[in-house]
Write an enzyme that holds these catalytic residues in place. Structure first.
Site, PDB file in Angstrom:
ATOM      1  N   HIS A  42      37.870 -35.561  51.033  1.00  0.00           N
ATOM      2  CA  HIS A  42      38.667 -34.328  50.969  1.00  0.00           C
ATOM      3  C   HIS A  42      40.145 -34.671  50.971  1.00  0.00           C
ATOM      4  O   HIS A  42      40.598 -35.372  51.860  1.00  0.00           O
ATOM      5  CB  HIS A  42      38.440 -33.479  52.221  1.00  0.00           C
ATOM      6  CG  HIS A  42      37.053 -33.018  52.382  1.00  0.00           C
ATOM      7  ND1 HIS A  42      36.521 -31.997  51.628  1.00  0.00           N
ATOM      8  CD2 HIS A  42      36.067 -33.445  53.195  1.00  0.00           C
ATOM      9  CE1 HIS A  42      35.266 -31.808  51.992  1.00  0.00           C
ATOM     10  NE2 HIS A  42      34.956 -32.672  52.936  1.00  0.00           N
TER      11      HIS A  42
ATOM     12  N   ASP B 151      47.158 -23.832  41.346  1.00  0.00           N
ATOM     13  CA  ASP B 151      46.316 -24.589  42.293  1.00  0.00           C
ATOM     14  C   ASP B 151      45.132 -23.676  42.586  1.00  0.00           C
ATOM     15  O   ASP B 151      45.244 -22.745  43.380  1.00  0.00           O
ATOM     16  CB  ASP B 151      47.119 -24.887  43.560  1.00  0.00           C
ATOM     17  CG  ASP B 151      46.343 -25.735  44.558  1.00  0.00           C
ATOM     18  OD1 ASP B 151      45.165 -26.047  44.306  1.00  0.00           O
ATOM     19  OD2 ASP B 151      46.931 -26.082  45.609  1.00  0.00           O
ATOM     20  N   MET B 152      44.038 -23.907  41.907  1.00  0.00           N
ATOM     21  CA  MET B 152      42.930 -22.941  41.952  1.00  0.00           C
ATOM     22  C   MET B 152      41.565 -23.614  41.978  1.00  0.00           C
ATOM     23  O   MET B 152      41.354 -24.649  41.356  1.00  0.00           O
ATOM     24  CB  MET B 152      42.999 -22.037  40.711  1.00  0.00           C
ATOM     25  CG  MET B 152      42.954 -22.791  39.397  1.00  0.00           C
ATOM     26  SD  MET B 152      42.805 -21.710  37.924  1.00  0.00           S
ATOM     27  CE  MET B 152      41.016 -21.721  37.694  1.00  0.00           C
ATOM     28  N   ALA B 153      40.639 -23.011  42.694  1.00  0.00           N
ATOM     29  CA  ALA B 153      39.241 -23.408  42.583  1.00  0.00           C
ATOM     30  C   ALA B 153      38.712 -22.798  41.283  1.00  0.00           C
ATOM     31  O   ALA B 153      39.217 -21.769  40.819  1.00  0.00           O
ATOM     32  CB  ALA B 153      38.450 -22.855  43.758  1.00  0.00           C
TER      33      ALA B 153
ATOM     34  N   LYS C 183      32.586 -19.181  31.444  1.00  0.00           N
ATOM     35  CA  LYS C 183      33.824 -19.940  31.251  1.00  0.00           C
ATOM     36  C   LYS C 183      34.208 -20.667  32.539  1.00  0.00           C
ATOM     37  O   LYS C 183      34.581 -21.835  32.512  1.00  0.00           O
ATOM     38  CB  LYS C 183      34.954 -19.016  30.789  1.00  0.00           C
ATOM     39  CG  LYS C 183      34.668 -18.383  29.434  1.00  0.00           C
ATOM     40  CD  LYS C 183      35.841 -17.590  28.895  1.00  0.00           C
ATOM     41  CE  LYS C 183      35.483 -17.041  27.519  1.00  0.00           C
ATOM     42  NZ  LYS C 183      36.632 -16.458  26.827  1.00  0.00           N
TER      43      LYS C 183
END
Lengths: 362, 362
Positions: free
Chosen positions: B119, B177-179, B236
């Site tokens: 992590h 900054d994204m999941a 997507k």
């Protein structure tokens, strides 16, 4: 509605005939025809023969250049900046992707961006060129503004597609080819013509509110980024559309965002920005294709919510469409597309698409 | 619920004290503390101090390595494969991002992938390191399986985040900054604790059906990819999650997909795959930062659907949180997080977080 089958070879030849008749150089016409046929073959009819008249018109009016070749303006072992010289998008795309692959063979990665480009058809066509070399391919392009940013009520981004292709064993592959909007504009137009409501999360009205009425999306509204509303993650799709713009228009020094001509505007040069990447797995951990095959198997083997609808990986729907074409012996086209294209051909003195082998019902 | 302010310096020092007390090398502890403080400072509390006990435990149990440094296993002018040696994620991340930037200075791009990592906190931390060099930074990481692929009913992908940072003029920037899932699991847990329903499009139940019941998502169900259902473009988000896996676990030869240990499983080494990229705009068209500033202005200037809620660009919410911290003179923390961390500290003989300057109400 009746459809007919046409062989890939005949569609390829027809598009070349049309493009050459208006003055396109034969090898440029060949490049364009290949991308369009591949679009249809993969089932993306919105990016195939259906768009040929647009390219013919671009050459006829001089909005796209007939003469010249793309030019490398700046170069390192791993990067290049290319001037697309306002040539047809596929001419620029092939030039850049070939260069990216060459660099990836030498230093493991090639990152090539172009300004002065035009519509290049399906993005996947370029990314997939890397597969033949056992490499990962990627491409991004900006497009005319059709997407409303999260919270907004004007279109300031294109559908900005991205494609990533990665080779697995025995010719299998992962091929992601997607717009960063929830859907393409053509899909909303289709629902509008049918008079059907669209699912919530595809587009918004002129006030920026999500709507299920396709005509409101088309008249003053816009598409929304993938993810839909802010609550369901639409800001992520908006961010991805921006990412594509940064890697294309901004990095290449092309037009960008709302500076790009509007969709269907043909009186102004497009000057699109595009980005082409090849990554050589040999520069990283051994066994790439084996792991890819395992990854694809894992996903395809996932228990599905509805046993009749299996879990797929990106590229599988296109694979199924291509298999269907192989079985039928050609690409199925709606007769109205064929008739329309033959009318276009007649106007420029070109012989029509060969009579179809057989009519097929829907 | 009462909160207290703690200075960044004190949080940094506290995390270092805790990590060093269980045997972490001081400069590794420093790297970890920096990423966690930055997470909190940017308002991503799920990736900050809140997770310190996990890292302490990883070192205590030996699941993460205390000794050694990351190792370059294979290298070209533009690429590198790194063995993270099972060190703390931020140690691996900093090593790789520094290397990517160095290569981008030399040949315009650096593409570095690591196996044997852990992590690494907020992805944006690494992408943003490129901003200081006026470069574009990108990073991707795979994570434990929590996401159900479109049509499926088992988790075979992580939330697989991506981050892209690009510099504009005067210190301004775009920081995505994204999941690649619609939301993070922590957000579903929060709704569950509150007893509130979640919006449709965040997660599904054990049968693979979208649900608004957070407990069903947490018990046998899973998160869904950004885009939600298949009709609204969830395939997507699924494709983007796969893209991240291809560039991380598959390219690096690390664990991947369902082979990765489950979330909160700590008895097995993670062996995550991560990817770090730096792109030097100087190798492309001149005027990059100017165009970036114009692009950001265009988006921020979009007329908004609700005049009270302005259109933002990725990185703006974090910028607003950091500004709030500056104005208040510290990072606001919930007292229960502070109390819990102080209990953890006590167990390992470490002095607690300094008494807060002031209590603030919510």
């Amino acid at each position: 509605m009746s459809r007919c089958l046409i062989s890939q070879v005949e569609v390829q030849d027809f598009i070349e005939r049309c493009m050459i008749s208006v003055g396109t150089k034969p090898h440029h016409a060949h490049s364009l025809a290949e991308v369009l046929v591949e679009g249809d073959h993969r089932g993306h009819y919105s990016h195939g023969l259906n768009r040929m008249d647009m390219y013919v018109k671009d050459i006829q009016t001089g909005i796209c250049e007939k003469y010249g070749e793309p030019l490398v303006e700046k170069e390192s072992a791993a990067t290049a900046l290319v001037d697309g010289k306002n040539l047809l998008g596929p001419v620029v795309g092939n030039f850049c992707m070939t260069l990216a692959i060459k660099k990836a063979k030498e230093v493991g990665i090639g990152w090539v961006v172009a300004h002065g480009s035009n519509h290049y058809g399906i993005a996947g066509y370029y990314a997939m060129q890397a597969l033949k070399e056992n490499m990962i391919g990627m491409t991004f392009t900006n497009t005319s503004p059709l997407v409303v940013p999260t919270r907004g009520k004007e279109c300031t981004l294109g559908t900005n597609p991205l494609s990533v292709a990665a080779p697995a064993m025995n010719g299998d592959s992962f091929v992601l080819d997607m717009a960063t909007s929830a859907v393409a504009i053509g899909k909303v137009e289709l629902y509008d013509r049918r008079g059907d409501p669209i699912p919530e999360g595809w587009g918004c009205d002129a006030k920026g509110q999500l709507t299920t009425d396709p005509s409101r999306v088309l008249n003053g509204g816009g598409l929304v980024p993938v993810g839909g509303s802010e609550a369901t993650g639409g800001y992520k799709g908006y961010g991805l559309g921006m990412m594509v713009e940064v890697l294309c228009g901004i990095l290449a020094g092309a037009q960008y965002s709302k500076h790009i001509r509007t969709w269907k505007e043909t009186g102004r040069v497009a000057n699109l920005g595009q980005c082409f990447v090849a990554i050589n797995p040999e520069n990283f951990a051994p066994g790439f294709s084996d792991r890819m095959s395992d990854l694809l198997s894992i996903q395809r083997g996932v228990h599905s919510a509805n046993p009749d609808i299996p879990v797929l990986v990106a590229g599988d729907p296109e694979r199924m469409h291509m298999k269907k074409c192989e079985e039928m012996g050609g690409i199925p086209y709606h007769m109205n597309v064929v008739n329309y294209m033959n009318q276009c051909a007649q106007k420029i003195g070109v012989s029509p698409l060969l009579p179809c082998d057989k009519l097929i019902s829907n």
